[in-house]
Design a protein around this motif. Structure first.
Motif, mmCIF file in Angstrom:
data_model
loop_
_atom_site.group_PDB
_atom_site.id
_atom_site.type_symbol
_atom_site.label_atom_id
_atom_site.label_comp_id
_atom_site.label_asym_id
_atom_site.label_seq_id
_atom_site.Cartn_x
_atom_site.Cartn_y
_atom_site.Cartn_z
ATOM 1 N N GLU A 16 0.943 -1.174 -0.040
ATOM 2 C CA GLU A 16 -0.033 0.096 -0.175
ATOM 3 C C GLU A 16 0.849 1.321 0.120
ATOM 4 N N LYS B 110 2.307 1.636 -3.718
ATOM 5 C CA LYS B 110 1.180 2.094 -4.379
ATOM 6 C C LYS B 110 1.145 3.619 -4.437
ATOM 7 N N HIS C 282 -4.845 6.581 -5.413
ATOM 8 C CA HIS C 282 -4.709 5.310 -4.485
ATOM 9 C C HIS C 282 -5.484 4.099 -4.898
ATOM 10 N N TYR D 170 -4.638 2.802 -7.734
ATOM 11 C CA TYR D 170 -3.660 1.946 -8.326
ATOM 12 C C TYR D 170 -3.544 0.581 -7.633
ATOM 13 N N GLY D 171 -3.676 -0.438 -8.449
ATOM 14 C CA GLY D 171 -3.558 -1.720 -7.647
ATOM 15 C C GLY D 171 -4.872 -2.277 -7.188
ATOM 16 N N HIS D 172 -5.788 -1.396 -7.342
ATOM 17 C CA HIS D 172 -7.134 -1.865 -7.075
ATOM 18 C C HIS D 172 -8.330 -1.851 -7.842
ATOM 19 N N VAL E 200 -2.823 -6.744 -4.498
ATOM 20 C CA VAL E 200 -2.628 -5.072 -4.967
ATOM 21 C C VAL E 200 -1.322 -5.134 -5.933
ATOM 22 N N MET F 118 -0.851 -3.721 -9.457
ATOM 23 C CA MET F 118 -0.054 -2.866 -9.898
ATOM 24 C C MET F 118 0.916 -3.198 -10.995
ATOM 25 N N SER G 51 8.972 -4.069 -6.167
ATOM 26 C CA SER G 51 8.031 -5.120 -5.473
ATOM 27 C C SER G 51 8.681 -6.315 -5.358
#
Length: 422
Positions: A214, A217, A283, A285-287, A305, A309, A334
């Motif tokens: 998070e 992200k 925020h 992003y990844g969701h 997530v 991403m 990552s």
């Protein structure tokens, strides 16, 4: 607040107003109303020390504190919490609640409501509940607070990385439904969020890791300096649980800066868009696709997530929005943190496309508005549409990328259970 109306205010934490207009001819009446919510987020230290006044200042004037505690957190910190309130002469009435992902249901929210309600605590509409724990208890107890008296304030004491930088201060309270993860909820932010990274010491390393997704992200699409801090210190922060293990005060200062920058980035957008009126939300992003595949794959939230991403970042490169070296930079961070960048669940186009359409509906139905890095690391753009062919090509490229990685790019301790469901 209008001084003439202060006497009639329901709670010190909320204010509002509005206008009523009568149409010419007297056939229609138009009403506009607004709600103003006052929220505060504070990074603190030694929150259960008698000398820390953060909780005392909220609850001493009321003479009691009604709290909902994550059961695992209670085992580690319940005694310290009870000693703190006892020291200050504040009655503590606590419900200890299981808060694993399978507990994130309406049934759990109903149990919390029963505890808070008139036959038990009889919590008043202006009395802030204390919620202590990670992301699941934040979402679930926050929803219970939203439903109690239609809006009852709560204080969030975050004990996990996910809760500290995302779920804790978030205005979105929710439980899982049949549609997808977090599909049932209400907008109801905590009036105060307390973050004490010292509480991370008792977290399993896998929960530190997936929580850091998070932070990645926000860094990748909104805060370049935060991204650089993660590149420089991320692995040490993971190993030392943000400096809480080994009492590395210098590293803890770095960790608190990372938390502060992540929170500031998140709240610049989320805090002022607390009711999700607009969909220019970095925020998210990844969701975009992860809510549709996370539970199918049995993944911890942060790994889902991170996979999303990676997919979104590859899409950004495919449409010409992001240079290849910047895509690799994001994926490399990552990987270094042990986050997943790929999972075979992506090969199920049916799951991906169903999740995409569910997310389109959730975001208003007009467009997908998928946040992706644009231009460079630390900047964002929004893909209005992602055709099935483009999505499939991004999946293919990420699969090829993952084939040369340890474990096929599936990360370290990425699953809720010992092995994936699929």
């Amino acid at each position: 607040m209008n001084p003439k109306r202060e006497l009639f205010a329901t709670s010190e934490y909320y204010s509002g107003g509005g206008q009523v207009r009568e149409a010419v001819g007297g056939t229609d009446i138009e009403i506009s109303a607004s709600l103003t919510v006052t929220m505060r987020v504070s990074i603190t230290k030694d929150v259960f020390s008698p000398g820390n006044s953060a909780l005392r200042d909220v609850y001493q004037p009321r003479g009691r504190c009604v709290a909902v505690l994550d059961a695992v957190v209670d085992r580690h910190y319940g005694a310290a919490l009870r000693a703190y309130f006892s020291y200050h002469g504040i009655e503590l009435i606590a419900m200890v609640c299981p808060a694993a992902e399978p507990d994130k249901t309406l049934r759990t929210a109903e149990a919390i409501l029963e505890f808070l309600g008139v036959n038990n605590c009889n919590v008043a509409r202006d009395e802030p509940i204390l919620v202590v724990g990670g992301g699941v208890i934040s979402d679930t107890a926050g929803l219970a607070a939203a439903l109690l008296h239609r809006r009852t304030p709560y204080v969030m004491l975050a004990t996990s990385v996910v809760a500290a930088v995302d779920a804790g201060p978030s205005p979105r309270t929710c439980v899982n439904g049949d549609q997808f993860k977090n599909s049932i909820g209400a907008y109801h932010p905590p009036v105060l969020t307390l973050v004490d990274s010292g509480l991370f010491a008792t977290l399993e390393s896998r929960h530190i890791r997936h929580g850091m997704a998070e932070i990645v992200k926000m860094a990748a699409v909104d805060e370049l300096r935060l991204f650089e801090l993660l590149e420089e210190h991320g692995e040490r922060l993971l190993a030392t649980k943000f400096g809480s293990v080994g009492h590395d005060e210098e590293l803890r200062k770095v960790g608190d800066e990372v938390l502060h920058r992540s929170l500031l980035s998140y709240l610049r957008h989320e805090g002022t868009n607390a009711f999700e009126i607009y969909q220019d939300r970095p925020h998210a992003y990844g969701h975009t696709w992860s809510p549709g595949f996370e539970r199918h794959a049995g993944l911890l939230h942060g790994h889902a997530v991170a996979i999303d991403m990676a997919l979104s970042t590859t899409l950004a490169e495919l449409v010409g929005w992001l240079p290849g070296p910047d895509r690799e930079r994001i994926l490399a961070l990552s990987r270094r943190l042990g986050l997943a960048v790929y999972d075979p669940i992506l090969e199920s186009s049916e799951i991906l496309l169903a999740g995409q359409e569910a997310m389109r509906s959730k975001r208003g139905g007009r467009a997908l508005w998928a946040p992706v890095p644009r231009g460079q690391v630390g900047a964002v753009g929004y893909l209005e549409e992602v055709p099935a062919e483009l999505l499939a090509e991004a999946v293919r490229r990420n699969r090829l990328h993952a084939e040369g990685l340890p474990g096929g790019g599936r990360g370290v301790d990425a699953f809720l259970d010992a092995k994936p469901i699929h």
